[in-house]
Design a protein around this motif. Sequence first.
Motif, PDB file in Angstrom:
ATOM      1  N   SER A   1       4.510   5.933   5.213  1.00 55.31           N
ATOM      2  CA  SER A   1       5.444   5.271   4.351  1.00 55.31           C
ATOM      3  C   SER A   1       5.140   4.315   4.154  1.00 55.31           C
ATOM      4  O   SER A   1       6.405   3.588   5.395  1.00 55.31           O
ATOM      5  CB  SER A   1       5.804   6.869   4.378  1.00 55.31           C
ATOM      6  N   PHE A   2       5.360   3.802   3.218  1.00 53.26           N
ATOM      7  CA  PHE A   2       5.477   2.232   3.360  1.00 53.26           C
ATOM      8  C   PHE A   2       6.032   2.148   1.823  1.00 53.26           C
ATOM      9  O   PHE A   2       6.642   1.241   1.254  1.00 53.26           O
ATOM     10  CB  PHE A   2       4.039   1.481   2.990  1.00 53.26           C
ATOM     11  N   CYS A   3       6.829   2.817   1.319  1.00 51.49           N
ATOM     12  CA  CYS A   3       7.852   2.765   0.309  1.00 51.49           C
ATOM     13  C   CYS A   3       8.941   1.900   0.448  1.00 51.49           C
ATOM     14  O   CYS A   3       9.427   1.395  -0.345  1.00 51.49           O
ATOM     15  CB  CYS A   3       8.727   4.033   0.077  1.00 51.49           C
ATOM     16  N   PHE A   4       9.225   1.025   1.818  1.00 48.08           N
ATOM     17  CA  PHE A   4      10.311   0.369   1.921  1.00 48.08           C
ATOM     18  C   PHE A   4       9.848  -0.957   1.602  1.00 48.08           C
ATOM     19  O   PHE A   4      10.438  -1.991   1.496  1.00 48.08           O
ATOM     20  CB  PHE A   4      10.677   0.661   3.569  1.00 48.08           C
ATOM     21  N   LEU A   5       8.334  -1.035   1.457  1.00 49.96           N
ATOM     22  CA  LEU A   5       8.215  -2.030   1.038  1.00 49.96           C
ATOM     23  C   LEU A   5       8.173  -2.707  -0.178  1.00 49.96           C
ATOM     24  O   LEU A   5       8.550  -4.133  -1.329  1.00 49.96           O
ATOM     25  CB  LEU A   5       6.765  -2.195   0.643  1.00 49.96           C
ATOM     26  N   SER A   6       8.609  -2.015  -1.270  1.00 48.11           N
ATOM     27  CA  SER A   6       9.211  -2.447  -2.706  1.00 48.11           C
ATOM     28  C   SER A   6      10.021  -2.930  -3.029  1.00 48.11           C
ATOM     29  O   SER A   6      10.362  -3.631  -4.187  1.00 48.11           O
ATOM     30  CB  SER A   6       9.518  -1.317  -3.145  1.00 48.11           C
ATOM     31  N   CYS A   7      11.229  -3.434  -2.741  1.00 50.23           N
ATOM     32  CA  CYS A   7      11.895  -4.015  -2.311  1.00 50.23           C
ATOM     33  C   CYS A   7      12.592  -5.449  -1.381  1.00 50.23           C
ATOM     34  O   CYS A   7      13.098  -6.442  -1.725  1.00 50.23           O
ATOM     35  CB  CYS A   7      13.281  -3.310  -2.297  1.00 50.23           C
ATOM     36  N   MET A   8      11.469  -5.810  -1.018  1.00 58.40           N
ATOM     37  CA  MET A   8      10.139  -6.659  -0.331  1.00 58.40           C
ATOM     38  C   MET A   8       9.752  -8.124  -1.354  1.00 58.40           C
ATOM     39  O   MET A   8       8.891  -8.164  -1.224  1.00 58.40           O
ATOM     40  CB  MET A   8       9.688  -6.782   0.784  1.00 58.40           C
ATOM     41  N   LYS A   9      10.308  -8.679  -2.345  1.00 65.64           N
ATOM     42  CA  LYS A   9      10.404  -8.908  -3.820  1.00 65.64           C
ATOM     43  C   LYS A   9       9.642 -10.870  -2.772  1.00 65.64           C
ATOM     44  O   LYS A   9       8.994 -11.290  -3.289  1.00 65.64           O
ATOM     45  CB  LYS A   9      10.690 -10.052  -4.614  1.00 65.64           C
ATOM     46  N   ALA A  10      10.017 -11.120  -2.385  1.00 61.11           N
ATOM     47  CA  ALA A  10       9.471 -12.604  -1.040  1.00 61.11           C
ATOM     48  C   ALA A  10       8.948 -12.624  -0.134  1.00 61.11           C
ATOM     49  O   ALA A  10       8.077 -14.319  -0.058  1.00 61.11           O
ATOM     50  CB  ALA A  10      11.002 -13.005  -0.046  1.00 61.11           C
TER      51      ALA A  10
ATOM     52  N   PHE B   1      -4.444  -2.169  11.278  1.00 59.89           N
ATOM     53  CA  PHE B   1      -4.627  -1.203  12.017  1.00 59.89           C
ATOM     54  C   PHE B   1      -3.341   0.418  11.672  1.00 59.89           C
ATOM     55  O   PHE B   1      -2.557   0.233  12.618  1.00 59.89           O
ATOM     56  CB  PHE B   1      -3.986  -1.305  13.563  1.00 59.89           C
ATOM     57  N   THR B   2      -3.065  -0.058  10.462  1.00 57.60           N
ATOM     58  CA  THR B   2      -2.398   0.865   9.600  1.00 57.60           C
ATOM     59  C   THR B   2      -2.399   2.273   8.773  1.00 57.60           C
ATOM     60  O   THR B   2      -4.102   2.278   8.953  1.00 57.60           O
ATOM     61  CB  THR B   2      -0.176   0.483   8.982  1.00 57.60           C
ATOM     62  N   MET B   3      -1.448   3.147   8.770  1.00 56.20           N
ATOM     63  CA  MET B   3      -2.190   4.064   7.877  1.00 56.20           C
ATOM     64  C   MET B   3      -2.141   3.870   6.318  1.00 56.20           C
ATOM     65  O   MET B   3      -2.044   4.413   5.441  1.00 56.20           O
ATOM     66  CB  MET B   3      -0.893   5.401   7.787  1.00 56.20           C
ATOM     67  N   MET B   4      -2.119   2.959   6.218  1.00 57.03           N
ATOM     68  CA  MET B   4      -2.216   2.292   4.266  1.00 57.03           C
ATOM     69  C   MET B   4      -3.461   2.213   4.053  1.00 57.03           C
ATOM     70  O   MET B   4      -4.703   2.744   4.683  1.00 57.03           O
ATOM     71  CB  MET B   4      -2.619   0.444   4.779  1.00 57.03           C
ATOM     72  N   GLY B   5      -3.475   2.991   3.224  1.00 60.68           N
ATOM     73  CA  GLY B   5      -5.242   3.762   2.002  1.00 60.68           C
ATOM     74  C   GLY B   5      -4.410   3.190   0.365  1.00 60.68           C
ATOM     75  O   GLY B   5      -3.588   2.548   0.113  1.00 60.68           O
ATOM     76  N   ASP B   6      -5.661   3.646  -0.329  1.00 55.14           N
ATOM     77  CA  ASP B   6      -5.019   3.265  -1.423  1.00 55.14           C
ATOM     78  C   ASP B   6      -4.070   3.737  -2.626  1.00 55.14           C
ATOM     79  O   ASP B   6      -3.692   2.816  -3.458  1.00 55.14           O
ATOM     80  CB  ASP B   6      -7.020   3.451  -2.219  1.00 55.14           C
TER      81      ASP B   6
ATOM     82  N   LEU C   1      -4.795  -6.393   6.076  1.00 50.88           N
ATOM     83  CA  LEU C   1      -5.333  -4.996   5.171  1.00 50.88           C
ATOM     84  C   LEU C   1      -6.530  -4.660   6.829  1.00 50.88           C
ATOM     85  O   LEU C   1      -6.854  -3.529   6.415  1.00 50.88           O
ATOM     86  CB  LEU C   1      -6.109  -4.567   4.241  1.00 50.88           C
ATOM     87  N   SER C   2      -7.040  -5.608   7.919  1.00 51.55           N
ATOM     88  CA  SER C   2      -7.513  -5.125   8.666  1.00 51.55           C
ATOM     89  C   SER C   2      -7.885  -3.443   8.985  1.00 51.55           C
ATOM     90  O   SER C   2      -6.630  -3.587   9.456  1.00 51.55           O
ATOM     91  CB  SER C   2      -7.575  -5.841   9.315  1.00 51.55           C
ATOM     92  N   ASN C   3      -8.957  -2.674   9.499  1.00 53.91           N
ATOM     93  CA  ASN C   3      -8.442  -2.056  10.059  1.00 53.91           C
ATOM     94  C   ASN C   3      -7.516  -0.199   9.127  1.00 53.91           C
ATOM     95  O   ASN C   3      -7.148   0.052  10.010  1.00 53.91           O
ATOM     96  CB  ASN C   3      -8.566  -2.146  11.404  1.00 53.91           C
ATOM     97  N   THR C   4      -7.674  -0.354   8.009  1.00 53.76           N
ATOM     98  CA  THR C   4      -6.890   0.218   6.985  1.00 53.76           C
ATOM     99  C   THR C   4      -7.947   1.295   6.538  1.00 53.76           C
ATOM    100  O   THR C   4      -8.918   1.474   6.501  1.00 53.76           O
ATOM    101  CB  THR C   4      -6.043  -0.175   6.383  1.00 53.76           C
ATOM    102  N   LYS C   5      -7.347   1.687   5.791  1.00 48.43           N
ATOM    103  CA  LYS C   5      -8.108   2.962   5.164  1.00 48.43           C
ATOM    104  C   LYS C   5      -8.128   2.638   3.995  1.00 48.43           C
ATOM    105  O   LYS C   5      -9.142   3.501   2.629  1.00 48.43           O
ATOM    106  CB  LYS C   5      -7.270   4.460   4.770  1.00 48.43           C
ATOM    107  N   VAL C   6      -8.394   0.722   3.587  1.00 43.45           N
ATOM    108  CA  VAL C   6      -8.240   0.638   1.977  1.00 43.45           C
ATOM    109  C   VAL C   6     -10.102   0.232   1.798  1.00 43.45           C
ATOM    110  O   VAL C   6     -10.697   0.296   2.769  1.00 43.45           O
ATOM    111  CB  VAL C   6      -7.052  -0.387   1.980  1.00 43.45           C
ATOM    112  N   SER C   7     -10.049   1.020   0.415  1.00 36.69           N
ATOM    113  CA  SER C   7     -11.808   0.824   0.104  1.00 36.69           C
ATOM    114  C   SER C   7     -11.711  -0.495  -1.205  1.00 36.69           C
ATOM    115  O   SER C   7     -10.602  -1.024  -1.872  1.00 36.69           O
ATOM    116  CB  SER C   7     -12.082   2.346  -0.199  1.00 36.69           C
ATOM    117  N   SER C   8     -12.406  -0.056  -1.799  1.00 39.09           N
ATOM    118  CA  SER C   8     -12.978  -1.433  -3.236  1.00 39.09           C
ATOM    119  C   SER C   8     -12.022  -0.835  -4.196  1.00 39.09           C
ATOM    120  O   SER C   8     -11.346  -1.364  -4.744  1.00 39.09           O
ATOM    121  CB  SER C   8     -14.136  -1.005  -3.850  1.00 39.09           C
ATOM    122  N   SER C   9     -12.024   0.392  -4.719  1.00 37.97           N
ATOM    123  CA  SER C   9     -10.343   1.214  -5.238  1.00 37.97           C
ATOM    124  C   SER C   9      -9.116   0.159  -5.263  1.00 37.97           C
ATOM    125  O   SER C   9      -9.324   0.011  -5.852  1.00 37.97           O
ATOM    126  CB  SER C   9     -10.281   2.651  -5.572  1.00 37.97           C
TER     127      SER C   9
END
Length: 630
Positions: free
Chosen positions: A336-345, A353-358, A376-384
């Motif tokens: 889960s990456f919800c903690f990113l939402s407050c890291m504006k700087a 190599f994480t579970m990050m996806g679209d 984002l290398s080696n993640t589940k991210v696609s063109s979408s």
Amino acid sequence: MFDRPYPQFGDVREKIPAPGEVKVQNPSAEQKREKASADGEQIREMESEDVVSESRLIGLCIEAASQSRDSIEKWRRQRRTLQRMPSHLAEALLHRLLRRRLLNPSLLEVFKFSVEKIDLRGESSVDAEWMAYIGGFRRLCSLNVADCHKITNCALWPITGEVDLSRCLKFTDSGLKHLISMQTLEKLYISETGVTAGGIALVSSLANLSVLDLGGLPVTDLMLSSLQVLTKLQYLDLWGSKISNKGAADLVVFPKLSFLNIAWTDVTTVPNLPSIACLNMSNCTVHSMFERMDDRAPLRKLIVSGATFANASEAFLFIETSFLSFLDVSRSSLSSFCFLSCMKALEHLDLSFTMMGDDSVQLIACIGANLRNLNLSNTKVSSSGVSILAGQVPKLENISLSHTLVDDIAISYIIMMPSVKILNLSNTHVKGLIWSDCKQVWEFSLASLQSLNNLKILDLDGTQVEDEVLCPLSQLQALNELSLKGTRFTDSSLDSLSSVPNLIHLSIGDTVLTNGGLNSFKPPATLKLLDLRGCWLLTEDTILLFHKNHPQIEVKHELMHISPSDQNALTRSSPSQKPQKQQKLPESQSRSRSKEETVIDQRWKYSREELLALEHSALTLDFSSKMHLG
């Protein structure tokens, strides 16, 4: 990609800057070993960095002075001139001679009145004789002999300022007893040496230390408490030590501590450290970083690569995010990456190599205003997922999508990131072609990259691009580095690459380039490096002929390594050369590294008949070229 790739996240072995500056580094055990072994490979590429920027004339003078042994003898007799040489120019000349293998111990004497800093790391020839001459340097304030394995305890001479003995295995407690007599020492690096727990206790007498690297040494909670007298410490490296939460609690006694590396330790919770700017907890089990909300530290860089998180929300709860500009959570257990939402700087974000996806990319888009580097290398991210970032990351300069599910559609969204300078699409589904619904035809997807006016580095290793789709690359005006290793690249593609106007580095290894193709290649006038490693159809004679026709280009191949700076001594592969002894790694790391270093045999793409035809074609072309030259 290239031997000197674009800047990676969590890069290591930077030294602490002057007091007040923020230190950025990530020296884990495996990374330091990799860095040490990579130093030898990067020697020639580092040459250009030694040339001082004052003027072109100075660069030409240094080049002339380090051209050959004869040129050295001419100015060696002018010792008074060198004695008056400014330190930064003397250091540039010394290191140029070192990398060209023209420096010997006796020659060091002419620099003893001018040089203030010497970097000899990784030089296997450095021994007690070298150190004897260096001991006579009058102004020396920084000495780096990391990875110089012939250095022993008795080779050390008094020095003020900084000493780096990292991975000098023969340096033990006896040598440390000699070092502690140098009360003016401010920076000491002794990671992975032969120093024991008894020797570590001696360090407490160096009261002026602001930098202390004890990485890989058996530091215990008790040993750490004995270092509390070092109140000037700003930088403390304890990776791989035996400290626990009990020892970590004592870190509060270092009021100026701005950098702390406790990777690969049993520490799960870090106390509030008022001055901490950089924290490395890689490969730790993280429960909480800091303990309370009040008086939160101005943390600017956080590295938790490979860490295991019990609860991500709690782990990041007490971090002051308004200062945080660098975050590396690669290879961690985060889902889960919800903690990113407050890291504006954030400016640097590594999610490889994480579970990050679209479904989580929107969290990146929300904080994308200041992002400059995104991995984002080696993640589940696609063109979408890439489409979500379009228009949301105006300052993004470096994006890595290597080993993801993206295809040519992603390129149409990447061109909406106007600041991109470095683009890594290696080992993706990119083919170089995209279907146009409007025109009902296939179009070259790489052609749209022309709108990225700042694109300097493009990595297409291991993609499905073929010869005909590479034509648009000739229109990339800013492109300096291009890598096409492991693609379906053949001789016919060389015509397109000849027209890339500002190409400096070209890598076309692991392809079926033939002798005839290389003979007919007309490289761009700007080309300085051609990497042909893995081009198994090439012969030694053809590579030598190319070098003869283009002596300004450095050529790398398994058969030989030719550098413009070493015209008289070609570096050739030979069975008689002794392989460097490799340090034994944990089994899990060995498996990981062997997987990354596997050489792909490009012959699998072809049938037996096709291979024989290619080989016959190569031999025929080679014979024809020889007859023509004859």
